[in-house]
Scaffold this motif. Structure first.
Motif, mmCIF file in Angstrom:
data_model
loop_
_atom_site.group_PDB
_atom_site.id
_atom_site.type_symbol
_atom_site.label_atom_id
_atom_site.label_comp_id
_atom_site.label_asym_id
_atom_site.label_seq_id
_atom_site.Cartn_x
_atom_site.Cartn_y
_atom_site.Cartn_z
ATOM 1 N N SER A 179 0.800 -1.221 0.000
ATOM 2 C CA SER A 179 0.000 0.000 0.000
ATOM 3 C C SER A 179 0.840 1.283 0.000
ATOM 4 O O SER A 179 0.282 2.375 0.075
ATOM 5 C CB SER A 179 -0.943 0.005 1.198
ATOM 6 N N LEU A 180 2.154 1.176 -0.089
ATOM 7 C CA LEU A 180 3.013 2.370 -0.099
ATOM 8 C C LEU A 180 2.748 3.240 -1.320
ATOM 9 O O LEU A 180 2.545 2.741 -2.419
ATOM 10 C CB LEU A 180 4.485 1.975 -0.119
ATOM 11 N N THR A 181 2.753 4.540 -1.088
ATOM 12 C CA THR A 181 2.666 5.516 -2.171
ATOM 13 C C THR A 181 3.804 6.510 -1.985
ATOM 14 O O THR A 181 4.419 6.588 -0.913
ATOM 15 C CB THR A 181 1.324 6.269 -2.139
ATOM 16 N N TRP A 182 4.076 7.291 -3.017
ATOM 17 C CA TRP A 182 5.171 8.271 -2.934
ATOM 18 C C TRP A 182 4.899 9.318 -1.864
ATOM 19 O O TRP A 182 5.828 9.906 -1.314
ATOM 20 C CB TRP A 182 5.404 8.939 -4.282
ATOM 21 N N GLU A 183 3.629 9.574 -1.542
ATOM 22 C CA GLU A 183 3.298 10.552 -0.508
ATOM 23 C C GLU A 183 3.763 10.095 0.872
ATOM 24 O O GLU A 183 3.973 10.911 1.760
ATOM 25 C CB GLU A 183 1.789 10.820 -0.475
ATOM 26 N N ILE A 200 4.075 4.907 7.939
ATOM 27 C CA ILE A 200 3.172 3.763 7.875
ATOM 28 C C ILE A 200 2.059 3.983 8.887
ATOM 29 O O ILE A 200 2.317 4.184 10.073
ATOM 30 C CB ILE A 200 3.909 2.447 8.218
ATOM 31 N N ASP A 201 0.816 3.960 8.434
ATOM 32 C CA ASP A 201 -0.328 4.072 9.332
ATOM 33 C C ASP A 201 -0.701 2.680 9.816
ATOM 34 O O ASP A 201 -1.255 1.881 9.064
ATOM 35 C CB ASP A 201 -1.513 4.727 8.632
ATOM 36 N N GLU A 202 -0.376 2.381 11.070
ATOM 37 C CA GLU A 202 -0.666 1.067 11.631
ATOM 38 C C GLU A 202 -2.073 1.035 12.215
ATOM 39 O O GLU A 202 -2.552 2.022 12.734
ATOM 40 C CB GLU A 202 0.337 0.725 12.731
ATOM 41 N N LYS A 203 -2.690 -0.119 12.118
ATOM 42 C CA LYS A 203 -4.033 -0.288 12.677
ATOM 43 C C LYS A 203 -3.987 -0.142 14.193
ATOM 44 O O LYS A 203 -3.091 -0.649 14.844
ATOM 45 C CB LYS A 203 -4.568 -1.679 12.329
ATOM 46 N N GLY A 204 -4.960 0.577 14.728
ATOM 47 C CA GLY A 204 -5.077 0.696 16.172
ATOM 48 C C GLY A 204 -4.146 1.698 16.820
ATOM 49 O O GLY A 204 -4.180 1.892 18.014
ATOM 50 N N LYS A 205 -3.283 2.333 16.057
ATOM 51 C CA LYS A 205 -2.359 3.308 16.618
ATOM 52 C C LYS A 205 -2.728 4.698 16.127
ATOM 53 O O LYS A 205 -3.073 4.884 14.966
ATOM 54 C CB LYS A 205 -0.919 2.977 16.242
ATOM 55 N N LYS A 206 -2.609 5.675 16.991
ATOM 56 C CA LYS A 206 -2.929 7.038 16.620
ATOM 57 C C LYS A 206 -1.786 7.704 15.869
ATOM 58 O O LYS A 206 -1.991 8.553 15.035
ATOM 59 C CB LYS A 206 -3.270 7.849 17.865
#
Length: 55
Positions: A22-26, A37-43
């Motif tokens: 799911s990585l993008t250049w942004e 990286i946006d991890e599930k369950g973490k703010k």
């Protein structure tokens, strides 16, 4: 070359396969050499350093 870089990122940054796909250049910061990286369950997002993994 793409596959080699993806494999190195998986091994050295401990990214999950789904996070890598799911990585993008942004999400890639070339100046600070990190990947957000946006991890599930973490703010707060995880910042994985990739500098050493691409050598």
């Amino acid at each position: 070359m793409r596959n080699e870089i993806m494999f190195k990122l998986l091994v050295t940054t401990e990214l999950r396969r789904s996070e890598l796909v799911s990585l993008t250049w942004e999400l890639v910061d070339l100046v600070s050499e990190t990947i957000r990286i946006d991890e599930k369950g973490k703010k707060e997002p995880l910042l994985a350093s990739y500098k050493s993994s691409l050598r």
